[in-house]
Every structure is written in structure tokens, then in C-alpha cells.
Design a protein around this motif. Structure first.
Motif, mmCIF file in Angstrom:
data_model
loop_
_atom_site.group_PDB
_atom_site.id
_atom_site.type_symbol
_atom_site.label_atom_id
_atom_site.label_comp_id
_atom_site.label_asym_id
_atom_site.label_seq_id
_atom_site.Cartn_x
_atom_site.Cartn_y
_atom_site.Cartn_z
ATOM 1 N N GLY B 220 -8.159 -46.235 29.521
ATOM 2 C CA GLY B 220 -8.305 -47.456 30.309
ATOM 3 C C GLY B 220 -7.436 -47.357 31.555
ATOM 4 N N ASP B 221 -7.357 -48.449 32.336
ATOM 5 C CA ASP B 221 -6.514 -48.423 33.541
ATOM 6 C C ASP B 221 -5.046 -48.296 33.155
ATOM 7 N N LEU B 222 -4.361 -47.319 33.758
ATOM 8 C CA LEU B 222 -3.000 -47.015 33.323
ATOM 9 C C LEU B 222 -1.950 -47.499 34.318
ATOM 10 N N ILE B 241 5.275 -47.929 23.892
ATOM 11 C CA ILE B 241 4.108 -47.584 24.707
ATOM 12 C C ILE B 241 4.593 -46.770 25.899
ATOM 13 N N GLU B 242 4.048 -45.554 26.030
ATOM 14 C CA GLU B 242 4.440 -44.643 27.106
ATOM 15 C C GLU B 242 3.199 -44.218 27.879
ATOM 16 N N VAL B 243 3.424 -43.720 29.096
ATOM 17 C CA VAL B 243 2.311 -43.184 29.892
ATOM 18 C C VAL B 243 2.639 -41.727 30.225
ATOM 19 N N PRO B 244 2.451 -40.822 29.258
ATOM 20 C CA PRO B 244 2.874 -39.437 29.462
ATOM 21 C C PRO B 244 1.931 -38.642 30.362
ATOM 22 N N SER B 245 0.697 -39.099 30.512
ATOM 23 C CA SER B 245 -0.241 -38.349 31.350
ATOM 24 C C SER B 245 -1.083 -39.323 32.158
ATOM 25 N N LEU B 249 -2.924 -43.812 27.614
ATOM 26 C CA LEU B 249 -1.725 -44.540 27.203
ATOM 27 C C LEU B 249 -1.381 -44.016 25.808
ATOM 28 N N LEU B 250 -0.097 -43.846 25.539
ATOM 29 C CA LEU B 250 0.309 -43.389 24.213
ATOM 30 C C LEU B 250 1.089 -44.509 23.533
ATOM 31 N N VAL B 251 0.621 -44.929 22.346
ATOM 32 C CA VAL B 251 1.335 -45.936 21.564
ATOM 33 C C VAL B 251 1.877 -45.247 20.327
ATOM 34 N N TYR B 262 10.295 -40.017 27.878
ATOM 35 C CA TYR B 262 9.405 -40.839 28.704
ATOM 36 C C TYR B 262 9.899 -42.286 28.729
ATOM 37 N N PRO B 263 9.716 -42.980 29.875
ATOM 38 C CA PRO B 263 10.117 -44.382 29.930
ATOM 39 C C PRO B 263 9.254 -45.245 29.002
ATOM 40 N N VAL B 264 9.882 -46.240 28.383
ATOM 41 C CA VAL B 264 9.181 -47.124 27.446
ATOM 42 C C VAL B 264 8.739 -48.384 28.196
ATOM 43 N N LEU B 265 7.420 -48.513 28.366
ATOM 44 C CA LEU B 265 6.829 -49.611 29.116
ATOM 45 C C LEU B 265 6.840 -50.910 28.328
ATOM 46 N N ALA B 266 6.486 -50.836 27.065
ATOM 47 C CA ALA B 266 6.423 -52.015 26.202
ATOM 48 C C ALA B 266 6.561 -51.538 24.768
#
Lengths: 241, 337
Positions: B220-222, B241-245, B249-251, B262-266
Motif C-alpha cells: 500500500g502507500d508507504l 511497524i517499520e518501513v525497511p524497503s 510495510l513490515l509489522v 530501523y525507525p519505529v513508526l508505530a
């Protein structure tokens, strides 16, 4: 854990409903590291209902808890109490133990040794010499399976990770990436450059603790010949007496 | 009386529990039942401790035979449950006689089912937990022919009126749907994503087939990280929840590596991690922002519901003499005694 007379100040951040992140962000990296490890030790020793444990790394600490028993607010207060205790009593000192790790470098044991040498523009022998030149402080236990995370050898350049991570790196793989060094205790996927392999068993799932070292301990590599690999078979990594 | 469960069709099943809570400090993920509510409920419905070993059955059909009379309960994703061909209810205790076959078929709507047996089953333990750890190769993955030792037998309890369900304990079952709303709290690094962080709440994400117990990958939109500074490895919570690529989205779920850079978004709430555990590839997910106090309150409300169930079960089981002598014997002496 080396003693720090005065722990550096920490900040506490929400990290979901079952964890907090504690960060020491002073300019002194060494002091940040000792502070978060000393705090982790205090939290373990003090124990609090519902607090599962603490995962310290370089400048931060993840404190995990059961939100059915305690809450982020209570655990935050517990962490700040720990900091006041450390301010008052100082961090407890523990004499580091030393581990000596035999490594077969290059060939099938270290498929990325030549790539690393090329990147550093040094002969392979010089890469091995630099990797074995000093004792490394184990900074923290990382993934997978309690890997000893260490500040890397004094290479001229940081080592880039593999573009295509391997699906499987064998147990005992000795690897470098960026300015860090590590041994893989268990077979796992990995994107670090594997320069050698130790025949010693690092992980023992039949005993507690599962790995023999703790953050703060020292580890030193020494080269062995490929034909010596099997003479170590079945031996475990143990601290020097 | 001890007996065993003989696995006839293992599908994709393991023996697990609520997790290895002492693991992370040693670099081991917590692991354990991904849908913790369903796992706890199955154990409670069979009179076990919440943390007792039980079976986690993922996606594929499963069949086993008991060598003694036992009491089981099946919770989690909706499925077709039969005992020797008789249709049975999920989320209720079921009496199974020696030699009968328990079959779980057509797991639909969700992904994971839980099967608990009164008295539990034997499994190897590491750091206080039997939860499998795929990275270090620990744990009991079931294969066809595996025999699991059980410690307690329960004499057959059966309705005289054939096929009427034996129990109606009335637990509110979780809802299962192909579209899930997952609640999250802001992660410690949300600021690193600037305005793009809001995309997390306005986008419908699709669960990728490359998802597993370590993490779910969502398309989806990242949101995009605005800074490129190096992040030192640090402990990451389950639910991060990270955005490694740029693709997904990686949960992270319960099998996650304990440290990452990786920074933790949520962070997904404890309650919503159970919802994610049941999301199948192709299912869609939207995220809703909540607060830590609200998430804690919802988790505790679910625990209270389970406590109510435990007290109902313990009353019913005491009357029937499950786990002890039947209490009705105290009131009704046998004729002639």
C-alpha cells in the motif's frame, strides 16, 4: 559491566502498550552504553511484577512488560527510580571475562573475505591481521539467538552489507558489517560479510544461559588452519580461566 | 490416567504456549501463540492454566486421535470441527472418547486455530517456555504419526439427547473478517517520517503472502523516512511497524528478531496483535491511531472477559468432577450406601 560513577541522563519514550524505550543521548557513547546496561542490570535485579525484562543495546534499552499486570506509567516510574538508585550507588562493576575464538579465515569458511579485502584495498592477510589484532568488547546480545555484537576491527572503511542477503549463514560464521563485528550462534539468514568460521559451538540450547558471554565481556579472534577445524569439533566456547 | 494424542494429519501445527518472556534479554524472540486471546480461551475452556502448552494449527486441515477419554476445546479462526464425524462447536469444551478422531477442516475467515486438552500435553521447555523458535531450531513441530503425551483423562460426558452441544458457556467470540481495523500507538520514531506518517492512517493495506510469525508484510502507500542518519541497533517491541524497503510495510509479530536498526513508526496494540495473527494473505487492513492508556484499558477488558469465563468453567467443572471428585457426590449419596 565497567563502573560508571555518574550515569548519563536518560529519556523514556512510549513504545506501544507493552514496552518503553529508554535512551541515553549524551555525547559520551561509552557512558551511554554503560548507563543502559547498568540500568538493565538494576531492573533485572530489582524485579517488578509484570516486567518481563530489559534488552540493552548501545545507547538504548527496551523494557518489556505485561500490560495486564502493570502499565507504561508504572514502568516509567520504576525506570526513573532505577536511574536515581544508579546516581546514588553508581553502576555495579563486574570484572569482564575473556573469550578466545579460533577462526578459519577465507575459502569455504569465509566466502566474503576477498570481497572485504578488495573493498578495503588491503591484502587478505592484512584483513586477518586487523581482525585478530585486538580484544573486542561485547556491546550487546543481538538477533539471531544472542549474537555477540562488537565494535568492529580497525579497517580503513566501513564494510557494506551484501546486496543480496544469504538465505542461510552457518552457525559459527564470523562476520563484519559497517563498523561492527559478530559471530552467528545459530544458522540464520544474514546480510553481513562472512570472513571466517569458528568450529566452537557458541549456542547451547540445553543449558542456561544459552550463550556463555555477557555484554561487557571481551572476545579475541585467532587464526587456525582449515585442517584444524575438525579438531575443535564438539567443543563449546568458554571463558578463559 | 496418562495417554496420548496421535497426530494423523499434521497440516501446519506446533505445540506452543503464551511465549518465552525471558527470551528477549538473551536475544531470543518471545514467540508463542500469535493470537493470545484465543490461546488463553482454549486453555481456560479446558480448565488449564493460561500458559499451558497447547496446539497452534495454521491454515491447513488437521486430524488427531486420542488413546484415552479426553476433554478438548478449539478456538481461533472459524473452521469445521468434528469428533468422529459429529459436528462440534468451537469455543466450548468437548468430550472426546478413546479412539475417536478430532478433525479441524476448512480454516476460513482467519488463519490460526488453537486446540487445548485438559491436563495439557508434554513438550520440551527452554527458558520456561515450549514455544517453538524457528531461528535456533527449538520446539515441537508436529508431523503425521507424532504422539503427544497427555497427563489426564476425563471420563466421557455426553448429552443424553444426541448431538446437542454439551456446554454453552457464552464467551463473546472475536469477530473474523477479511478486512481488519488494527489499532496502533505512535512509535518512538514517528517524527522521522514527517507528514508522510499520516499515510499509515489513510491507506488500505493488503497482507502479502510473504507474511509469517516473524512479521506481516503489507502492500500500500508507504510513509517515508525523511532523514538518512544511521540508526544503532536497538530493541524493538512486538508490534513495531517499520518501513525497511520501498515495497512493503513490515509489522513485527512475536517471532521478531529482538534488535534492529530501523525507525519505529508505530506500534500495534496488544489487543490488535491478536487481530493481525488472524489476517490471511489478501486480507486488507486499515490502521487507527489510539493512545497507550486506551490500549491498556482494552487489553484489560479482554482479560476480564477471560476471567469471567474461567470462573464459569471452574463452577461447571467442579459440578461435573472434572479435575477432581464431582462435587454433586457430596450432596447425593448413592442409593444403598
Amino acid at each position: 559491566m565497567p563502573a560508571t560513577a555518574t550515569p548519563t541522563p536518560v529519556e523514556v519514550f512510549e513504545s506501544g502498550d507493552a514496552a518503553l524505550r529508554v535512551v541515553a543521548s549524551s555525547p559520551d557513547r561509552e557512558a551511554n552504553w554503560s548507563t543502559v546496561h547498568a540500568l538493565a542490570g538494576w531492573l533485572e535485579a530489582a524485579g517488578a511484577d509484570g516486567v518481563h525484562g530489559a534488552v540493552p543495546t548501545y545507547d538504548s534499552l527496551l523494557v518489556e512488560f505485561d500490560p495486564g499486570v502493570t502499565s507504561a506509567r508504572q514502568v516509567r516510574a520504576f525506570v526513573l527510580l532505577g536511574m536515581r538508585q544508579l546516581d546514588f550507588i553508581g553502576a555495579p562493576a563486574r570484572a569482564p571475562r575473556e573469550f578466545s575464538v579460533p577462526v578459519v579465515y577465507g575459502g569455504e569458511y569465509g566466502p566474503d573475505l576477498e570481497r572485504v579485502a578488495e573493498h578495503e584495498q588491503l591484502p587478505v592477510e592484512e584483513i586477518i591481521a586487523l581482525h585478530t589484532a585486538k580484544s573486542y568488547v561485547i556491546r550487546c546480545l543481538g538477533a539471531p539467538a544472542g549474537s555477540p555484537m562488537m565494535d568492529g576491527p580497525d579497517f580503513p572503511l566501513p564494510v557494506p552489507r551484501l546486496k543480496d542477503p544469504r538465505l542461510s549463514v552457518p552457525a559459527g560464521a564470523v562476520a563484519v558489517a559497517g563498523r561492527q563485528a559478530v559471530i552467528a550462534p545459530a544458522m540464520a539468514p544474514g546480510g553481513w560479510c562472512v570472513i571466517g568460521q569458528t568450529p566452537l559451538a557458541v549456542l547451547d540450547v540445553t543449558s542456561e544461559p544459552l550463550v556463555p558471554y555477557l555484554p561487557g565481556d571481551l572476545l579475541r579472534f585467532h587464526p587456525i588452519r582449515p585442517e584444524e577445524f575438525t579438531t575443535y569439533a564438539g567443543r563449546k566456547l568458554e571463558a578463559a580461566q | 490416567m496418562s495417554g496420548s494424542l496421535v497426530i494423523q494429519q499434521s497440516g501446519n501445527s506446533v505445540v506452543t504456549d503464551l511465549g518465552r518472556f525471558r527470551g528477549p534479554r538473551f536475544g531470543l524472540p518471545v514467540n508463542g501463540a500469535l493470537d493470545q486471546f484465543s490461546a488463553r480461551a482454549a486453555n481456560i475452556l479446558t480448565g488449564n492454566a493460561d500458559s499451558a502448552p497447547l496446539l497452534e494449527i495454521t491454515a491447513l486441515d488437521f486430524r488427531m486421535r486420542a488413546t484415552t477419554d479426553i476433554l478438548v476445546a478449539v478456538t481461533g479462526a472459524p473452521l469445521r470441527l468434528t469428533v468422529d464425524g459429529r459436528e462440534c462447536q468451537q469455543w466450548e469444551p468437548i468430550s472426546v472418547r478413546a479412539g475417536e478422531t478430532v478433525a479441524l477442516r476448512q480454516i476460513t475467515g482467519g488463519l490460526r486455530a488453537y486446540l487445548a486438552v485438559h491436563g495439557s500435553v508434554e513438550a520440551p521447555v527452554l527458558l520456561g517456555s515450549c514455544a517453538p523458535d524457528t531461528v535456533i531450531g527449538f520446539g515441537l513441530r508436529l508431523t503425521d504419526g507424532t504422539e503427544l503425551k497427555t497427563s489426564r483423562s476425563v471420563p466421557p460426558i455426553r448429552q443424553p439427547y444426541f448431538d446437542l452441544p454439551l456446554f454453552r458457556l457464552g464467551l463473546t467470540r472475536p469477530e473474523f473478517s477479511s478486512h481488519a481495523v488494527v489499532e496502533v500507538t505512535d512509535g518512538p520514531d514517528v517524527d522521522e517520517f514527517g507528514d508522510t506518517a499520516d499515510l499509515l492512517y489513510s491507506t488500505e493495506y493488503t497482507v502479502s503472502a510473504r507474511s509469517n510469525h516473524i512479521g506481516l508484510r503489507l502492500g500500500g502507500d508507504l510513509p517515508e523516512r525523511q532523514s538518512g542518519a544511521e540508526v544503532l541497533s536497538r530493541g524493538v517491541p512486538v508490534g513495531a511497524i517499520e518501513v525497511p524497503s520501498r515495497d512493503e510495510l513490515l509489522v513485527l509479530h512475536r517471532g521478531r528478531g529482538v534488535t534492529a536498526g530501523y525507525p519505529v513508526l508505530a506500534v500495534v496494540t496488544t489487543r490488535s496483535l491478536d487481530v493481525l495473527a488472524q489476517a490471511r494473505p489478501g486480507h486488507t487492513i486499515t490502521f487507527r491511531r489510539t493512545t497507550v492508556p486506551d490500549a491498556t484499558a482494552k487489553h484489560r477488558a479482554a482479560l476480564r472477559e477471560l476471567e469471567n469465563l474461567r470462573s464459569t468453567v471452574s463452577t461447571v467443572f467442579a459440578l461435573l468432577g472434572i479435575g477432581s471428585r464431582p462435587s454433586w457426590q457430596q450432596f447425593a449419596p448413592a442409593a444403598g450406601s
